[in-house]
Write an enzyme that holds these catalytic residues in place. Structure first.
Site, PDB file in Angstrom:
ATOM      1  N   ARG A 224       2.952  -4.439   0.798  1.00 41.29           N
ATOM      2  CA  ARG A 224       3.170  -3.099   0.589  1.00 41.29           C
ATOM      3  C   ARG A 224       4.271  -2.802   1.467  1.00 41.29           C
ATOM      4  NH1 ARG A 224       3.736  -4.170  -4.412  1.00 41.29           N
ATOM      5  NH2 ARG A 224       2.814  -2.827  -6.182  1.00 41.29           N
ATOM      6  N   HIS A 272      12.711  -6.573  -2.066  1.00 39.62           N
ATOM      7  CA  HIS A 272      11.216  -6.895  -2.942  1.00 39.62           C
ATOM      8  C   HIS A 272      11.334  -7.772  -4.194  1.00 39.62           C
ATOM      9  CE1 HIS A 272       7.491  -4.463  -4.474  1.00 39.62           C
ATOM     10  NE2 HIS A 272       7.733  -5.182  -4.591  1.00 39.62           N
TER      11      HIS A 272
END
Length: 309
Positions: A224, A272
């Site tokens: 994250r 991502h």
């Protein structure tokens, strides 16, 4: 008996997952309907993709569980209107994909691949030989399903792997530690962050903790964006204490085109894509949880609201 599952997601999400979900649900010993209409407030289950379509779950009084197709739940875990269990995705191809991304980038930095990929200029660069894996200590922050899988894969390649987690773990091939995170970071030459985003993990890599890594260390963050203090990372790169950072997750996504990370000579940006939920294996997990719910059995991968994952 007909069980209703409401699918929450975009058109693209539905196109990706619908065939697999419908196929797996027909294999259950009862009929499962998967409407996409959010007005279907009589749903027995909610299957949620990565896109949060609604915020108020109060009308869903019959819902027995929210089944997430993504591993992350930080955007919904504190929603007070979700009074039923939340189950995150474990498996679903996420572990295999993450292992492949992490091992690829670890090996890239371990063998110094960039020197030769970007040095095709006629210069014979044979003065530096990389160490063997046994001499390259790696730390994995987070020993959940993804962190444990990556740690075991790296240990299998011969790297000495230290893993840090909030709760005690015992994983073959990994030196597991808890407590002060610097116990795991001291002297690490590569660190991989695979923690969930919680109040306790935000900025876990900061000026103080980055200073415990070996000089010239590499940071990989497929976890994250909030796990790293961006300013501290940039300072560590500028000083040379960190030689490179390969980042797959960011505080703002998509990463703005004018962000300093783009084009930084010591940062690699990937969008991502370190790991994604695959439709077929994920649909099996969803179907299993619906079957367990109907049989009165405990759900798989239920989120602990107090820990946030």
């Amino acid at each position: 008996m007909t069980v209703t599952a409401l699918f929450l997601g975009t058109d693209a999400d539905w196109a990706k997952f619908s065939l697999a979900l419908l196929s797996e649900c027909t294999a259950l010993p009862f009929d499962v309907a998967l409407p996409r209409d959010t007005a279907c407030t009589t749903a027995d289950y909610i299957v949620m993709a990565g896109s949060r379509i609604i915020d108020d779950f109060t009308p869903y009084t019959r819902c027995k569980a929210l089944l997430r197709l993504w591993a992350g739940v930080e955007d919904i875990v504190d929603n007070p209107t979700i009074t039923f269990p939340i189950c995150r995705m474990v498996g679903g191809g996420l572990d295999a994909g993450m292992v492949e991304w992490v091992t690829a980038h670890v090996l890239r930095h371990h063998v110094g691949m960039d020197v030769h990929l970007h040095g095709q200029d006629g210069v014979w660069r044979d003065t530096v030989t990389p160490p063997l894996a046994a001499d390259r200590p790696i730390t994995v922050l987070g020993l959940g399903a993804l962190g444990a899988a990556c740690g075991k894969a790296l240990a299998g390649l011969g790297f000495p792997v230290t893993g840090w987690s909030r709760s005690p773990k015992n994983i073959e091939g990994i030196h597991c530690v808890q407590g002060d995170v610097t116990r795991a970071l001291d002297g690490a030459q590569i660190v991989v962050t695979l923690l969930p985003r919680t109040a306790g993990t935000e900025n876990i890599l900061n000026t103080r903790t980055l200073g415990h890594l070996a000089k010239g260390a590499v940071v990989l963050n497929p976890g994250r964006g909030e796990l790293i203090n961006d300013d501290a990372l940039l300072d560590a790169l500028a000083s040379g204490h960190i030689s490179h950072a390969t980042l797959d997750t960011f505080r703002q996504e998509p990463l703005p085109a004018d962000h300093v990370f783009w084009g930084h000579p010591q940062i690699t940006v990937t969008p991502h894509i370190a790991s994604a939920t695959r439709a077929e294996p994920a649909a099996k997990v969803i179907a299993e949880n619906i079957a367990r719910g109907e049989a009165g059995k405990p759900f798989l991968h239920q989120v602990d609201r107090t820990s946030g994952y």
